[in-house]
Write an enzyme that holds these catalytic residues in place. Structure first.
Site, PDB file in Angstrom:
ATOM      1  N   LYS A  22     102.332  70.514 115.908  1.00  0.00           N
ATOM      2  CA  LYS A  22     102.294  71.862 115.333  1.00  0.00           C
ATOM      3  C   LYS A  22     102.377  71.775 113.812  1.00  0.00           C
ATOM      4  CE  LYS A  22     104.259  75.489 117.743  1.00  0.00           C
ATOM      5  NZ  LYS A  22     105.411  76.135 118.404  1.00  0.00           N
TER       6      LYS A  22
HETATM    7  C1  E4P Z   1     105.101  79.147 119.872  1.00  0.00           C
HETATM    8  O1  E4P Z   1     104.448  78.151 119.809  1.00  0.00           O
HETATM    9  C2  E4P Z   1     106.368  79.338 119.196  1.00  0.00           C
HETATM   10  O2  E4P Z   1     107.182  78.222 119.411  1.00  0.00           O
HETATM   11  C3  E4P Z   1     107.115  80.522 119.659  1.00  0.00           C
HETATM   12  O3  E4P Z   1     106.408  81.352 120.467  1.00  0.00           O
HETATM   13  C4  E4P Z   1     107.842  81.164 118.526  1.00  0.00           C
HETATM   14  O4  E4P Z   1     108.536  82.254 118.843  1.00  0.00           O
HETATM   15  P1  E4P Z   1     110.017  82.419 119.388  1.00  0.00           P
HETATM   16  O5  E4P Z   1     110.751  81.120 119.218  1.00  0.00           O
HETATM   17  O6  E4P Z   1     110.556  83.496 118.535  1.00  0.00           O
HETATM   18  O7  E4P Z   1     109.848  82.813 120.808  1.00  0.00           O
END
Ligand code: E4P
Length: 226
Positions: free
Chosen positions: A94
């Site tokens: 990522k």
């Molecule tokens: C997605 O890849 C993210 O990790 C995720 O959806 C981020 O959001 P959250 O941690 O607030 O659910």
């Protein structure tokens, strides 16, 4: 539409895979923190779980792992991504959707390291992920909802652009907070959604199903000669 679990907790990943048949996992620094483990221990444990469950392989069960968010140059991001990618063939790295991040993601994809362009909040950002052939793009939905924004229109525009431009990048509807959003994203033909175990579990149930089952059980028991 595929379902990914947003978590770095092994018990949650195991349950979501065994009970709800998830297709992959996404993590972020907050999920790693919530796992209670240091970063490397947490991602190595996920890699081990993947191996133990015979899910190893580049084309199977993707696990998104985010680079250190302190890194702000493409060179540093690429170096860190390469180290993380070596841990498991399933890992997809990522990378934040910044100018340097997009530069890094392009270089990584060209070097055969799969990327998930994350922290995407506009269709114009998502276009850049498509142009560099990232494996995934992660438009965050829940965060925009919290801000009072119209996420259906946002995702409709984004998916239309991807369709017209025929980008190969798969769209992950990220930070999904409700069954309503899951249904909307399915209607828009989004490739993947990722959400917490709680949202996933809630999406399988409805109070009326429980109520209906109770009603029918009573009827069954009160049926003459049953
Ligand atoms: C997605 O890849 C993210 O990790 C995720 O959806 C981020 O959001 P959250 O941690 O607030 O659910």
């Amino acid at each position: 539409m595929k379902f990914f679990l947003d978590s770095a907790k092994i018990d949650e990943i195991d349950k979501a895979y065994k009970c709800y048949n998830i297709d992959g996992v996404t993590t972020n620094p907050r999920h790693i923190m919530n796992s209670g483990k240091p970063f490397l221990k947490a991602i190595n444990d996920i890699a081990k779980w993947v191996k133990d469950n015979h899910l190893e392989g580049k084309d199977r069960f993707p696990v998104s792992v985010e680079i250190n968010p302190h890194l702000d140059s493409a060179t540093d991001m690429v170096n860190e991504a390469k180290k993380i990618a070596k841990i498991s063939d399933n890992f997809v790295i990522k990378i934040p959707c910044t100018l340097e991040g997009l530069k890094a993601a392009k270089e990584l994809e060209e070097a055969g390291i799969r990327t998930n362009v994350t922290l995407v909040f506009s269709p114009s950002q998502a276009i850049q992920a498509g142009r560099i052939n990232a494996m995934f793009v992660s438009p965050f939905i829940g965060w925009k909802e919290n801000n009072g924004e119209d996420t259906y229109a946002y995702m409709e525009e984004l998916t239309n652009i991807y369709r017209v431009k025929q980008y190969k990048t798969e769209i992950i509807g990220a930070a999904v907070r409700s069954g309503k959003t899951i249904a909307e994203l399915a209607e828009l033909d989004v490739d993947i959604i990722t959400c917490s175990l709680e949202v996933l579990e809630n999406s399988f149930t409805h109070p009326y199903t429980t109520f209906g089952l109770k009603t029918f059980t009573e009827a069954w028991d009160n049926t003459k000669d049953n």
